[in-house]
Scaffold this motif. Structure first.
Motif, mmCIF file in Angstrom:
data_model
loop_
_atom_site.group_PDB
_atom_site.id
_atom_site.type_symbol
_atom_site.label_atom_id
_atom_site.label_comp_id
_atom_site.label_asym_id
_atom_site.label_seq_id
_atom_site.Cartn_x
_atom_site.Cartn_y
_atom_site.Cartn_z
ATOM 1 N N ASN A 196 56.820 74.452 51.790
ATOM 2 C CA ASN A 196 58.058 74.104 51.083
ATOM 3 C C ASN A 196 57.871 74.023 49.571
ATOM 4 O OD1 ASN A 196 59.711 73.788 53.480
ATOM 5 N ND2 ASN A 196 58.517 71.932 53.870
ATOM 6 N N THR A 361 71.280 68.745 52.378
ATOM 7 C CA THR A 361 70.734 67.968 53.493
ATOM 8 C C THR A 361 71.754 67.980 54.631
ATOM 9 O OG1 THR A 361 69.483 66.549 51.983
ATOM 10 C CG2 THR A 361 69.866 65.724 54.219
ATOM 11 N N LEU A 377 64.104 75.718 60.547
ATOM 12 C CA LEU A 377 64.098 74.558 59.660
ATOM 13 C C LEU A 377 62.701 74.275 59.124
ATOM 14 C CD1 LEU A 377 66.489 72.174 61.653
ATOM 15 C CD2 LEU A 377 67.023 73.513 59.603
ATOM 16 N N ARG A 378 61.685 74.466 59.971
ATOM 17 C CA ARG A 378 60.314 74.218 59.528
ATOM 18 C C ARG A 378 59.839 75.302 58.557
ATOM 19 N NH1 ARG A 378 59.554 73.094 65.222
ATOM 20 N NH2 ARG A 378 59.436 70.828 65.568
ATOM 21 N N GLN A 382 62.802 71.674 55.246
ATOM 22 C CA GLN A 382 61.957 70.508 55.499
ATOM 23 C C GLN A 382 62.687 69.563 56.445
ATOM 24 O OE1 GLN A 382 60.890 68.320 51.997
ATOM 25 N NE2 GLN A 382 59.363 67.070 53.052
ATOM 26 N N ILE A 383 62.047 69.243 57.550
ATOM 27 C CA ILE A 383 62.616 68.292 58.501
ATOM 28 C C ILE A 383 62.293 66.878 58.018
ATOM 29 C CG2 ILE A 383 62.526 67.426 60.860
ATOM 30 C CD1 ILE A 383 62.029 70.236 61.826
ATOM 31 N N GLN A 386 63.645 63.352 62.959
ATOM 32 C CA GLN A 386 64.159 63.915 64.205
ATOM 33 C C GLN A 386 64.102 62.874 65.318
ATOM 34 O OE1 GLN A 386 61.489 67.330 64.587
ATOM 35 N NE2 GLN A 386 60.440 66.324 66.286
ATOM 36 N N VAL A 395 68.451 66.082 64.236
ATOM 37 C CA VAL A 395 67.566 66.431 63.128
ATOM 38 C C VAL A 395 68.279 66.219 61.793
ATOM 39 C CG1 VAL A 395 66.236 68.280 62.027
ATOM 40 C CG2 VAL A 395 66.382 68.159 64.513
ATOM 41 N N LYS A 396 67.579 65.609 60.877
ATOM 42 C CA LYS A 396 68.036 65.544 59.491
ATOM 43 C C LYS A 396 67.091 66.435 58.692
ATOM 44 C CE LYS A 396 69.405 62.363 55.798
ATOM 45 N NZ LYS A 396 69.470 60.945 55.369
ATOM 46 N N ALA A 397 67.644 67.467 58.073
ATOM 47 C CA ALA A 397 66.794 68.465 57.417
ATOM 48 C C ALA A 397 67.343 68.857 56.059
ATOM 49 C CB ALA A 397 66.662 69.701 58.301
ATOM 50 N N SER A 398 66.411 69.214 55.173
ATOM 51 C CA SER A 398 66.754 69.732 53.852
ATOM 52 C C SER A 398 66.475 71.229 53.860
ATOM 53 C CB SER A 398 65.900 69.040 52.784
ATOM 54 O OG SER A 398 66.130 69.612 51.513
ATOM 55 N N VAL A 399 67.519 72.031 53.591
ATOM 56 C CA VAL A 399 67.372 73.482 53.629
ATOM 57 C C VAL A 399 68.106 74.127 52.455
ATOM 58 C CG1 VAL A 399 67.136 73.620 56.140
ATOM 59 C CG2 VAL A 399 69.404 73.751 55.111
#
Length: 413
Positions: A196, A361, A377-378, A382-383, A386, A395-399
């Motif tokens: 990332n 997010t 996502l990975r 960034q996860i 989860q 899942v809470k993720a930043s993409v």
């Protein structure tokens, strides 16, 4: 400083004004290129004609005028503003008795002087060999002469191969070596993506202060001088933004107008760093009357590399040399002096804001059957957290925002 035992070569620039491009700007750039290579520019001859003469470039009449000037002024070198054929080079040399190089060979000479890394040296030699191959017939024995003077330096300077098959074999070997290095670079970029790592690329015309800017922002020690192509090899350094975010700042090779296609092709893998960047800083010289054209050259290259969707911040550098009022910096245009660390604060804020706008997010509920979404996502984001539930994985993720639309069906209400 020039050694008194080896005085600079006295050069005359020759050009054809056919109305196809701004020849005054081109001549100005050629003058700077010649000086960068170590020549003393004595005079310039420009011939207005619809197109360059196929045999002599400037035409017989102008060529005789150039010949007389060279005899009277002890000229060592003629430098043409366009790329010459082998026969044009031979004819001009025979008519004037002076060694001739063209714009491309001049730039290749500068690159040969400046390349430091193994990849940089391989790229320069590849461009040189591709330049020589189609000129073997026209230049005849000239390509086998020993090195000595501008336009003859670089890898293999003591024996320039005159055999086509030998040159082709060498080109093939160079391309294989560069392909291996390009693959290594691709693996490095892939590791950055998996970790990332956010990348910001410095792109722009040569000698606009990119390396100085890199040094100031990251406390690096990259070679930086007020000259064309002071650095050729890409350099990556860590940059810490005001909010604490760590990003990778990459300096790329400088550009010029009408960059020889051999060099564009050879350095393409190096310039791909910009294509993979999350943000591009397009740097130009605020004090230069050519700043608009510099930015146009930069935009053209970015378009060629497929960077149309990458956000760009235009960085107008060298405001310390400007007189009058300096425009206020904004989110997409920043005015700085790379020599003044305090003036860089607006640039850091603009970088931070641009990068934050690229990321969102999302709160997602991913069914257990859709494991590929977690993989995405990975790989591309960034996860942050989860949780396993009856219906799937919360899942809470930043993409990157470019993936927001494709993930919309998994958004939690």
């Amino acid at each position: 400083m020039q050694d008194s035992l080896n005085p600079p070569e006295r050069a005359v620039l020759i050009a054809v004004d056919s109305g196809g491009h701004d020849y005054l700007s081109s001549i100005s750039e050629l003058t700077e290129l010649a000086r960068t290579a170590g020549a003393e520019v004595v005079d310039t001859f420009v011939q207005s004609r619809p197109s360059p003469d196929a045999a002599t470039y400037v035409g017989e009449g102008k060529l005789q005028e150039i010949r007389m000037f060279c005899e009277e002024n002890r000229i060592d070198l003629l430098i043409a503003d366009d790329e010459l054929t082998g026969s044009q080079t031979r004819n001009i040399e025979e008519a004037t008795g002076v060694r001739v190089i063209d714009r491309t060979l001049l730039i290749l000479d500068i690159f040969a002087q400046r390349a430091r890394s193994r990849e940089g040296r391989l790229q320069v030699e590849l461009a040189q060999q591709k330049y020589r191959l189609p000129r073997l017939t026209g230049l005849g024995q000239q390509l086998s002469r020993l090195g000595g003077g501008i336009g003859t330096r670089g890898p293999g300077e003591t024996k320039l191969e005159s055999d086509r098959r030998h040159i082709r074999r060498r080109i093939h070997a160079l391309e294989e070596s560069l392909a291996e290095l390009s693959a290594q670079r691709a693996r490095t970029r892939e590791r950055r993506r998996k970790n990332n790592a956010v990348t910001v690329a410095l792109v722009g015309y040569t000698n606009v202060g990119k390396s100085t800017l890199l040094n100031q922002l990251t406390n690096a020690d990259v070679y930086a001088q007020d000259q064309l192509f002071a650095t050729l090899d890409p350099t990556a350094r860590e940059l810490v933004l005001p909010g604490g975010q760590h990003v990778i700042l990459v300096d790329t090779v400088g550009l010029i107008q009408r960059l020889p296609h051999q060099l564009v092709e050879a350095f393409h893998s190096t310039l791909e760093t910009a294509a993979d960047a999350d943000l591009i800083l397009a740097v130009c010289d605020y004090t230069s009357p050519e700043s608009d054209r510099q930015l146009e050259v930069t935009r053209d290259l970015l378009a060629e590399l497929g960077c149309g969707d990458t956000p760009v911040i235009t960085v107008y550098n060298k405001i310390d040399r400007a007189g009058g009022m300096i425009p206020a910096s904004g989110d997409r245009a920043v005015f700085v002096s790379a020599l003044d660390r305090e003036s860089l604060a607006p640039l850091l804020r603009a970088i931070e804001k641009a990068l934050s706008a690229r990321v969102c997010t999302l709160d997602l509920l991913v069914p257990y059957a859709d494991g590929s979404v977690l993989h995405l996502l990975r790989e591309q984001g960034q996860i942050l957290s989860q949780e396993y539930t009856e219906k799937g994985i919360r899942v809470k993720a930043s993409v990157n925002r470019q993936y927001e639309k494709s993930l919309r069906e998994y958004l939690c209400e």
